[in-house]
Write an enzyme that holds these catalytic residues in place. Structure first.
Site, mmCIF file in Angstrom:
data_model
loop_
_atom_site.group_PDB
_atom_site.id
_atom_site.type_symbol
_atom_site.label_atom_id
_atom_site.label_comp_id
_atom_site.label_asym_id
_atom_site.label_seq_id
_atom_site.Cartn_x
_atom_site.Cartn_y
_atom_site.Cartn_z
ATOM 1 N N TYR A 52 -5.238 -4.676 -0.291
ATOM 2 C CA TYR A 52 -3.819 -4.434 -0.040
ATOM 3 C C TYR A 52 -3.254 -3.732 -1.275
ATOM 4 O O TYR A 52 -4.005 -3.178 -2.072
ATOM 5 C CB TYR A 52 -3.187 -5.819 0.220
ATOM 6 C CG TYR A 52 -1.812 -5.817 0.792
ATOM 7 C CD1 TYR A 52 -1.511 -5.146 1.976
ATOM 8 C CD2 TYR A 52 -0.782 -6.530 0.168
ATOM 9 C CE1 TYR A 52 -0.225 -5.178 2.500
ATOM 10 C CE2 TYR A 52 0.501 -6.570 0.696
ATOM 11 C CZ TYR A 52 0.769 -5.885 1.853
ATOM 12 O OH TYR A 52 2.035 -5.915 2.372
ATOM 13 N N ARG A 95 5.561 7.870 5.089
ATOM 14 C CA ARG A 95 6.028 7.268 3.826
ATOM 15 C C ARG A 95 5.117 6.101 3.496
ATOM 16 O O ARG A 95 5.439 4.943 3.735
ATOM 17 C CB ARG A 95 7.495 6.816 3.978
ATOM 18 C CG ARG A 95 8.201 6.557 2.672
ATOM 19 C CD ARG A 95 8.742 5.126 2.620
ATOM 20 N NE ARG A 95 7.670 4.164 2.558
ATOM 21 C CZ ARG A 95 7.786 2.879 2.875
ATOM 22 N NH1 ARG A 95 8.894 2.398 3.312
ATOM 23 N NH2 ARG A 95 6.755 2.050 2.773
ATOM 24 N N LYS A 152 -2.939 -4.164 6.632
ATOM 25 C CA LYS A 152 -1.940 -5.140 7.101
ATOM 26 C C LYS A 152 -2.572 -6.078 8.136
ATOM 27 O O LYS A 152 -2.305 -7.267 8.149
ATOM 28 C CB LYS A 152 -0.749 -4.418 7.741
ATOM 29 C CG LYS A 152 0.070 -3.588 6.766
ATOM 30 C CD LYS A 152 1.226 -4.358 6.166
ATOM 31 C CE LYS A 152 1.889 -3.553 5.051
ATOM 32 N NZ LYS A 152 2.932 -4.271 4.342
ATOM 33 N N GLU A 180 5.147 0.513 10.578
ATOM 34 C CA GLU A 180 4.863 0.421 9.150
ATOM 35 C C GLU A 180 4.889 1.789 8.497
ATOM 36 O O GLU A 180 4.242 2.732 8.985
ATOM 37 C CB GLU A 180 3.471 -0.219 8.969
ATOM 38 C CG GLU A 180 3.149 -0.628 7.555
ATOM 39 C CD GLU A 180 3.924 -1.853 7.077
ATOM 40 O OE1 GLU A 180 3.948 -2.868 7.772
ATOM 41 O OE2 GLU A 180 4.528 -1.762 5.984
ATOM 42 N N ASP A 181 5.595 1.889 7.423
ATOM 43 C CA ASP A 181 5.585 3.074 6.565
ATOM 44 C C ASP A 181 5.925 4.386 7.291
ATOM 45 O O ASP A 181 5.318 5.433 7.046
ATOM 46 C CB ASP A 181 4.247 3.169 5.803
ATOM 47 C CG ASP A 181 4.132 2.042 4.763
ATOM 48 O OD1 ASP A 181 5.021 1.166 4.719
ATOM 49 O OD2 ASP A 181 3.167 2.034 3.983
ATOM 50 N N ASP A 184 8.295 -3.716 9.455
ATOM 51 C CA ASP A 184 7.939 -4.521 8.294
ATOM 52 C C ASP A 184 8.720 -4.095 7.051
ATOM 53 O O ASP A 184 9.123 -4.932 6.247
ATOM 54 C CB ASP A 184 6.434 -4.341 8.057
ATOM 55 C CG ASP A 184 5.889 -5.315 7.053
ATOM 56 O OD1 ASP A 184 6.404 -6.440 6.986
ATOM 57 O OD2 ASP A 184 4.933 -4.948 6.337
ATOM 58 N N ASP A 185 8.916 -2.799 6.902
ATOM 59 C CA ASP A 185 9.570 -2.296 5.681
ATOM 60 C C ASP A 185 11.064 -2.614 5.681
ATOM 61 O O ASP A 185 11.659 -2.809 4.635
ATOM 62 C CB ASP A 185 9.333 -0.795 5.553
ATOM 63 C CG ASP A 185 7.853 -0.489 5.567
ATOM 64 O OD1 ASP A 185 7.166 -0.935 4.628
ATOM 65 O OD2 ASP A 185 7.365 0.127 6.534
ATOM 66 N N ASN A 224 6.123 -0.007 -4.262
ATOM 67 C CA ASN A 224 4.660 -0.104 -4.290
ATOM 68 C C ASN A 224 4.029 1.279 -4.286
ATOM 69 O O ASN A 224 4.654 2.219 -3.805
ATOM 70 C CB ASN A 224 4.186 -0.865 -3.047
ATOM 71 C CG ASN A 224 4.672 -2.301 -3.042
ATOM 72 O OD1 ASN A 224 4.541 -2.997 -4.029
ATOM 73 N ND2 ASN A 224 5.252 -2.719 -1.939
ATOM 74 N N ASN A 233 6.535 -9.552 -1.757
ATOM 75 C CA ASN A 233 5.907 -8.592 -0.849
ATOM 76 C C ASN A 233 5.987 -9.126 0.582
ATOM 77 O O ASN A 233 5.839 -10.334 0.808
ATOM 78 C CB ASN A 233 4.444 -8.390 -1.253
ATOM 79 C CG ASN A 233 3.821 -7.247 -0.511
ATOM 80 O OD1 ASN A 233 3.592 -7.322 0.693
ATOM 81 N ND2 ASN A 233 3.553 -6.158 -1.212
HETATM 82 O O1 LIG Z 1 2.493 -2.651 1.800
HETATM 83 C C1 LIG Z 1 3.133 -3.256 0.919
HETATM 84 O O2 LIG Z 1 2.635 -3.712 -0.093
HETATM 85 C C2 LIG Z 1 4.596 -3.500 1.148
HETATM 86 C C3 LIG Z 1 5.147 -2.481 2.037
HETATM 87 O O3 LIG Z 1 5.225 -2.662 3.233
HETATM 88 C C4 LIG Z 1 5.474 -1.170 1.471
HETATM 89 O O4 LIG Z 1 5.541 -1.019 0.256
HETATM 90 O O5 LIG Z 1 5.649 -0.254 2.275
HETATM 91 MG MG LIG Z 2 5.163 -0.831 4.263
#
Ligand SMILES: O=C([O-])CC(=O)C(=O)O
Ligand SMILES: [Mg+2]
Length: 642
Positions: free
Chosen positions: A190, A243, A261, A333-334, A356-357, A498, A542
């Site tokens: 991770y 992103r 994840k 995610e992202d 999640d973000d 991160n 986190n």
């Molecule tokens: O993945 C991680 O450590 C936390 C997160 O969702 C990000 O930074 O986008």
């Molecule tokens: Mg993320």
């Protein structure tokens, strides 16, 4: 001719068929055939049978068998059965459900391979003689050996590759190793290492670990989903790679994130690995470096936008619901800000979706703030928050804080939002900027003169809590941290971006510049810091603390929607896990080593909220949700093959 469940197979296509009749508790008989044929009758490889003793026992104990249309049916499927939840989903037994390759193919199947841990008996009965060296190791010794090996690598990416290799070789060993050494190995699978892995994903790519859905698959996504070998999917993590952490647009190479994840969904939240599906949507990339990289694995074109993008996403979302039903959890995610908020709003009312973000990070940071209040005093409404970064994480956290404050004080949201200020790339977000602000920033535009620099905003606003969610490293300078320490006895500082390279400041900087007074947490882990003879251990704020437990809670309750109150419930559950002993060390998050227990508690609170809100479909509600959540969690112990 051989017939099973209405399907006829030519008997010569069955090599080494074994059959057994299994009697369930309810005395419904169903034939089980373990054979090396695929549904179309095509002979598979030289293959006999492996019946998993424990699976059968579990099926008999946990799964009421339901007779349907005179076909033999069983609830759930092979593997861990989610208690009675599965009882609502009747699945017809087909031969291949219960067939596992033996011999060489068994060693090559990561779900069933045990490597040197195959017993003498298993080596005899499953054609493994000679394929393994004579020694038999137990699971514990295998874990010890792998940990020793991993520790030999100096380069984090080598450890990552070794872990991925293990996951593809022996899944249960991978999870046992990860679960028993979570604090040491989380930074490997991770953040921060997964960030570097995504940057170099093209070079280290070996085998697909999830589904790649690109513009080329437009119009065919339903078919693509059928290509995935697992059929009973409960959680999907999907990214479009625009992103990735704070590293920007990594296009198709963002796949490392859904994969990482989902390993945490299993290791920390106990979701079965076979129920997890990582997906990367590839609509191109605007990353010039990747477009020129000969090893880049994605579409070599600039990102599709507008209608083309929306149509692909829409097709994906419908195909997922059609294939896996309405209770499959889809975690976004992202995604970049401009899509993340819109996708959440668009699908939040029709699908079980969660960003999640925005939401996971919000829930984990609210929990950290609640715990920090035990150290700094006062209630939430007595504090003032300043964010650097007004994107998904920043505005998501701010909104959840405002919601919790409203819940506690009864004040309307418009009032509680005034406790939070934000700085973006153009400076303090103030009312005079309203016209030019993106919609998600507007609630945070308050009356104030324009302020350009963060440090000046800090000095003028005088926040008690400073939160970095900008995706840009080193923005909490010495002057910023020192300013926080002038008007706060214990300044609360979160550097959330991160991976580590993007963190707004390091733990060492936070402690030294505040002369040991900061209450500090970061998104990626930092080693303990010694300052003036005292050791400071910082927490990791986190979203990994929240999403596995949240997902488990949604699954065990059969929830059909995610509601903000579930996020608040998750925050409260996490904050309650921070012990007095943790607080005395300045820690506002519990150690990750206890995460399975924490996840079960979060899951129970989330599920309870789902029932309270009428969003749960798994009825009746289990009496003790914590015990129930624990009983549903995947265990990586090896099974005994008959
Ligand atoms: O993945 C991680 O450590 C936390 C997160 O969702 C990000 O930074 O986008
Ligand atoms: Mg993320």
């Amino acid at each position: 001719m051989f017939s099973l469940n209405g399907t006829n197979f030519p008997s010569d296509s069955l090599s080494g068929v074994s059959r057994c009749l299994i009697q369930s508790r309810k005395k419904v008989y169903f034939p089980m055939v373990v054979a090396s044929v695929s549904p179309n009758g095509r002979p598979a490889d030289r293959n006999v049978s492996v019946l998993m003793e424990n699976t059968l026992k579990e099926m008999k104990e946990n799964s009421p068998v339901i007779e349907k249309d005179s076909k033999s049916t069983v609830t759930g499927g092979v593997g861990d059965v989610y208690g009675e939840d599965s009882a609502t989903e009747v699945q017809t037994i087909t031969p291949w459900n219960f067939s596992v390759a033996s011999g060489y193919s068994l060693l090559r199947n990561p779900h069933y391979n045990k490597g040197l841990a195959f017993s003498e008996k298993e080596r005899d009965s499953h054609y493994l003689r000679g394929l393994l060296p004579p020694v038999v190791f137990n699971h514990e010794l295998q874990v010890k050996k792998l940990l020793n090996n991993l520790r030999q690598y100096d380069v984090p990416l080598q450890r990552y590759v070794a872990m991925m290799d293990l996951q593809e070789r022996n899944e249960r060993l991978f999870y046992k190793l990860l679960m028993e050494n979570v604090e040491e190995l989380l930074p490997v699978v991770y953040t921060p290492t997964v960030g570097e892995a995504c940057q170099k994903y093209g070079s280290i790519f070996r085998r697909p670990q999830g589904l790649f859905i690109s513009l080329k698959e437009k119009g065919k996504i339903l078919e693509v989903l059928k290509n995935w070998p697992e059929k009973k999917i409960q959680v999907i993590v999907v990214t479009d790679g625009e992103r990735i952490l704070g590293l920007g647009d990594l296009g198709c190479q963002g796949m490392g994130i859904p994969v990482g994840k989902l390993s945490l969904y299993t290791a920390l939240g106990g979701i079965r690995p076979s129920s997890c599906l990582p997906v990367t949507i590839d609509v191109g990339t605007n990353n010039e470096k990747l477009l020129k990289d000969e090893f880049y694995i994605g579409l070599r074109q600039r990102r599709a936008r507008g209608q083309e993008y929306a149509e692909l996403l829409d097709e994906f979302m419908s195909a997922v619901k059609q294939t896996y039903g309405e209770k499959v959890l889809i975690q976004f995610e992202d995604f970049a800000n401009h899509n993340a908020f819109d996708l959440l709003a668009k699908y939040g009312t029709s699908h079980l979706v969660f960003n999640d973000d925005i939401q996971g990070t919000a829930s984990v940071i609210l929990a950290g703030i609640m715990a920090a209040l035990n150290l700094v005093g006062g209630n939430l409404a007595q504090h003032k928050f300043l964010f650097l970064g007004a994107g998904e994480a920043g505005t998501g956290i701010a909104e959840l804080i405002a919601l919790e404050m409203s819940k506690q004080t009864g004040a309307p949201l418009e009032e509680t939002r005034k406790k939070t200020w934000m700085v973006d790339s153009k400076g303090l977000i103030v009312r005079s900027r309203m016209e030019s602000l993106q919609h998600f920033k507007r609630p945070w535009a308050h009356d104030h003169e324009p302020v350009k620099e963060l440090v000046n905003a800090v000095k003028l606003i005088k926040p008690t809590v400073l939160i970095g969610s900008s995706g840009t490293g080193k923005m909490f300078t010495k002057e910023v941290v020192q300013a926080m320490a002038t008007f706060n006895k214990k300044p609360v500082i979160f550097a959330l971006s991160n991976p580590t390279s993007q963190s707004e400041c390091t733990a060492e900087e936070a402690y030294t510049w505040s002369e040991g007074r900061a209450i500090f947490a970061s998104g990626s882990p930092f080693a303990p810091v010694e300052y003036k003879g005292k050791v400071f251990v910082s927490g990791q704020g986190n979203n990994a603390y929240i999403f596995p437990g949240l997902g488990l809670g949604l699954i065990i309750s059969g929830a059909i929607r995610v509601h903000d109150d579930m996020l608040l419930a998750a925050s409260e559950a996490l904050a309650a896990e921070v012990s007095q002993e943790n607080l005395e060390k300045g820690l506002i998050y519990p150690p990750f080593a206890n995460i399975r227990k924490i996840s079960a508690h979060i899951a129970a609170k989330v599920a309870a909220k789902a029932y309270e809100l009428g969003l749960a479909t798994r009825l009746p509600q289990p009496e003790n949700l914590v015990t129930y959540a624990e009983s549903c969690m995947y265990s990586p112990s090896y099974r005994c093959y008959r």
